[in-house]
Design a protein around this motif. Structure first.
Motif: not given
Lengths: 116, 114
Positions: A51-52, A54-57
């Motif tokens: 998971q990055e 900056y990604k909300q998903q």
């Protein structure tokens, strides 16, 4: 320094059921990456999901999904339709951005047992 | 198979001795990471090399040293071994994808110090 905490030393689940493994982390960085690795008895470390920040998903890989709560610094792993082959030690890991040079900081691990 | 090769898989030696663990990264990967896994300390980052140069150091003892050679393979040297050095030593190389590039781990070298 970043720390990763897995508060569940051991978990168990019935085959075909769902289980959630918990992980919290502490960091002052805004740019980072989170991972779940699996270590079966063969002892090879295998990437399950990433998971990055900056990604909300929330990331999903087949039966594996995460619940990433950035404000709470929480990163749990959900395994759906558990299979006997999912039995392993699971490690949550943190990788900072910038000058961290890609090194991972691991939690202490959670041993997952899958009952037939 | 991750593509990362570690030798030897198992090693038994005595206190005070010196051993060398070897790692060959995946073809094309320039970064090599060494980790120690023990029951009491968990997975600890030791050191990282990138294209022959040391890039980051973690909880590596002064009795331990590492290097990465021009062909990109790496060696971890452990000297004056103590009982507490018994552990599983992993090597990993980083794939493409920049900072989020996946670490690919070898099968580890199990060191037992008697």
């Amino acid at each position: 320094a970043q720390t990763v905490t897995q508060s569940q030393p051991e978990m168990s689940v019935q085959e075909a059921e769902t289980v959630t493994l918990s992980c919290t982390y502490d960091t002052s960085e805004s740019d980072y990456y989170l991972f779940w690795y699996k270590q079966p008895p063969s002892r090879q470390m295998i990437l399950v999901i990433r998971q990055e920040a900056y990604k909300q998903q929330n990331a999903t890989e087949n039966r594996f999904s995460v619940n990433f709560q950035k404000a709470a610094k929480s990163f749990s792993l959900k395994i759906s339709d558990s299979q006997l082959g999912d039995a392993a030690m699971y490690f949550c890991a943190y990788k900072g951005g910038g000058t961290s040079y890609g090194k991972l900081t691991f939690g202490q691990g959670t041993i997952l047992t899958v009952h037939p | 198979d991750s593509g990362v090769t570690q030798t030897p898989k198992h090693l038994i030696t005595a206190t005070g001795q010196r051993v060398t663990l070897r790692c060959s990264p995946r073809s094309g990967d320039l970064s090599v990471y060494w980790y120690q896994q023990s029951l009491d300390q968990g997975l600890q980052f030791l050191i990282q090399y990138y294209n022959g140069e040391e890039r980051a150091k973690g909880n590596i003892l002064e009795r331990f040293s590492a290097q990465q050679f021009p062909d990109l393979h790496s060696e971890l040297n452990l000297s004056s071994l103590e009982l507490g050095d018994s552990a599983l030593y992993f090597c990993a190389s980083r794939g493409p994808g920049g900072p989020s590039g996946e670490l690919f781990f070898g099968e580890g070298s199990r060191l037992t110090v008697l």
